[in-house]
Enzyme design. Structure first.
Site, PDB file in Angstrom:
ATOM      1  CB  THR A  27      37.563 -12.970  65.457  1.00 17.55           C
ATOM      2  OG1 THR A  27      37.567 -13.483  64.132  1.00 17.55           O
ATOM      3  CG2 THR A  27      37.422 -14.085  66.433  1.00 17.55           C
ATOM      4  CG  ASN A  59      36.195 -15.202  57.792  1.00 19.23           C
ATOM      5  OD1 ASN A  59      37.198 -15.190  58.495  1.00 19.23           O
ATOM      6  ND2 ASN A  59      36.240 -15.447  56.504  1.00 19.23           N
ATOM      7  CB  SER A  77      38.941 -21.715  63.077  1.00 20.14           C
ATOM      8  OG  SER A  77      38.951 -20.565  63.878  1.00 20.14           O
TER       9      SER A  77
HETATM   10  N1  GLY Z   1      37.530 -16.560  60.660  1.00 17.33           N
HETATM   11  C1  GLY Z   1      38.796 -16.526  61.241  1.00 17.33           C
HETATM   12  C2  GLY Z   1      39.184 -17.782  61.881  1.00 17.33           C
HETATM   13  O1  GLY Z   1      38.330 -18.542  62.297  1.00 17.33           O
HETATM   14  O2  GLY Z   1      40.354 -18.056  61.955  1.00 17.33           O
END
Ligand code: GLY
Length: 566
Positions: free
Chosen positions: A377, A397, A448
């Site tokens: 991220t 992700n 998320s």
């Molecule tokens: N893909 C990691 C999150 O959104 O927490």
């Protein structure tokens, strides 16, 4: 003696973090009178500064940075994924934009289960792993509401970087080389992200992305239609058809990002405005800070065994609630007001014991309804000369998403479907065990941990916080706030200081190597914690604004981000 040891260990940690990224561009907090941009990648930071100097505001700069990161940080910056933006405008308006991916209309609750068995390969490394991308819609929506400059102007630097290329840093070359085997499985990914002669990338190699430049150019000229219909949509659907994905033309056409009210919590005179669900970070951070309100953290001492023990127990409880209650608020009822009440959080801490770690099996989630009152991220932060502030966290992700590039369009797809609960009780790629509230459903957004946060005092921005790192985003953001407000650390010290993390399940206290002294580790083990040394807990790119309005941009030494400003 112990304090001296802790300071020494902090210093050792910072040096170690630097030497791990030996050839990376390590930026340190710099202060600016007018405006500042902090991102994970130096070209993107420069793009943000350039747009601000061209008369753009923080939102123009954010949109320009997001598209630049899609070129220069392909492992996480993207147009094939999604994210969140929190904004605090100088006129006092605070809002947030949810451009998280949505499940395709053909998605089903059990789509990652075969013969009763969860199939992690499907939710992480297949075309089925992709949610419908939200970045392009989000950026255009933010620009339309708050920007000063045309889309073509803010996208021009990204298109140039893609068309003309940029020299890879050592870290960027390594990131690509690490995934070469996976890129080779797909002819498109192999073409875009490995070298023609099969040799590994080297620091300084010019990285050119012509197809991506053309895709960005279509978006800059045609807006939404440059991505969600026409040539780009055709190429996404071709990729889906070839590799067994289920994203359809109608999914693309109907994708919509959403304005949402941030979760606001007041701690020590600061208002924290945090991305609301489907981000879990807001509720978790607000709960953790509320659970800590009755404790004198400063007296316990920074990273003392007692401090780590208390904060770990708070994390354990907040993450247990996350697992049970949180999901897409458009699909599930989240008892948000109740989860945030002081009474509920005090009750959660009733089982806390100073001499003994709780066991995650015994913690589970609470019962808030009794208080019915109320490497993957990337994060960047921007404040402009008028005091408008933007925090954006965005992701594919996994690092480089599902490693599937859209042939002819030059960008990678996300594997965000793995953030749903594929099967209750089964961990996702971050080891998170999640509940039914986060089950897959058509058009639903997956939960998320991304937690862009703006901290204000008297309606003036004082901090822009946020991080990369899956669930560690939540704890990294929380540590940064505590380090500055409780322990009075200056911004770079706060961001460099060793972090620890607990996410309820697995029942492990992760600590950054060298971040806890040996005697502290011994005590924590005696009290029943299972310790696990880990690499960096999040990568945070933060801004702090002092009483005189001086703006400090602080890149995280765990990556190769930079601050730019004027
Ligand atoms: N893909 C990691 C999150 O959104 O927490």
């Amino acid at each position: 003696m112990r304090t001296v040891l802790r300071i020494l260990l902090t210093f050792v940690f910072v040096l170690t973090a630097q030497s791990e990224a030996l050839f990376a561009q390590i930026g340190w907090a710099k202060s600016y009178q007018n405006a500042v941009v902090v991102t994970a990648e130096k070209h993107a930071s420069k793009v943000g500064k350039k747009i601000l100097q061209q008369g753009g505001n923080a939102v123009d700069a954010a949109v320009a940075v997001q598209f630049a990161l899609a070129v220069t940080e392909p492992r996480a910056g993207n147009i094939g994924g999604g994210g969140f933006m929190v904004l605090h405008m100088a006129d006092g308006g605070t809002t947030s934009l949810d451009f998280r991916e949505r499940a395709p209309q053909k998605a089903t609750k059990d789509m990652f289960i075969k013969d009763g068995e969860y199939q992690p390969d499907l939710s992480r490394r297949s075309a089925l792993a992709s949610g419908v991308p939200g970045v392009v819609d989000g950026m255009i929506k933010a620009l339309e509401r708050y920007g000063n400059l045309p889309l073509e102007t803010v996208m021009a630097p990204a298109i140039k970087l893609a068309r003309e290329g940029y020299p890879l840093t050592w870290l960027q070359a390594q990131d690509l080389n690490d995934k070469a085997e996976q890129f080779e499985k797909y002819h498109s990914s192999k073409k875009y992200f490995t070298k023609k002669d099969g040799s590994p990338y080297q620091e300084g190699d010019l990285f050119v992305q012509k197809d991506l430049a053309n895709t960005l150019d279509r978006i800059s000229r045609m807006g939404r239609d440059g991505f969600y219909s026409g040539v780009t949509a055709d190429r996404i659907i071709n990729t889906m058809d070839e590799l067994g994905g289920i994203i359809s033309y109608s999914d693309l056409k109907n994708y919509e990002s959403k304005w949402r009210d941030p979760v606001t919590t007041t701690i020590k005179g600061f208002n924290l405005h945090i991305m609301p669900p489907p981000s879990s970070g807001s509720i978790a951070i607000a709960q953790m800070l509320t659970m800590l309100e009755d404790y004198n953290l400063k007296e316990l001492g920074y990273n003392s065994a007692e401090y780590v023990h208390l904060v770990t127990e708070v994390m354990r409880r907040a993450f247990a609630d996350r697992a049970h209650f949180l999901g897409d608020p458009d699909f599930v009822n989240i008892p948000q007001l109740e989860l945030l009440t002081e009474k509920y959080n005090q009750q959660r801490m009733e089982s806390f014991n100073w001499n003994k770690a709780s066991s995650s099996d015994s913690i589970s989630h609470g019962d808030p309804l009794q208080y019915q009152e109320s490497k993957e991220t990337t994060h960047f932060s921007i404040v402009d000369k008028n005091g408008n502030a933007v925090g954006v966290t965005t992701t594919l992700n996994g690092s480089f998403g599902n490693k599937i590039a859209v042939d002819g369009a030059g960008f990678l797809l996300n594997n965000e479907m793995d953030d749903f609960t594929a099967q209750p009780g089964e961990p996702n790629m971050f080891g998170l065990i999640q509940g039914k509230a986060n089950a897959v459903a058509p058009k639903k957004r997956m939960l998320s941990s991304m937690s862009p946060t703006i901290v204000t005092k008297n309606d003036t921005t004082r901090m822009v916080l946020g991080a990369a790192g899956g669930p560690r985003i939540i704890t990294a953001t929380f540590h940064n706030f505590l380090n500055m407000t409780v322990f009075g650390m200056e911004p770079q010290a706060a961001n460099s200081a060793p972090r620890f993390h607990h996410q309820w399940m697995p029942d492990k206290l992760y600590y950054e190597e060298f971040g806890l002294s040996p005697d502290t580790r011994e005590k924590l083990k005696e009290w029943g914690h299972t310790l696990s040394a880990t690499g960096g807990v999040g990568r945070a790119h933060t801004i702090y604004i002092d009483d005189n309005g001086l703006k400090y941009g602080s890149p995280d030494p765990r990556g190769d981000g930079t601050a730019e400003g004027y």
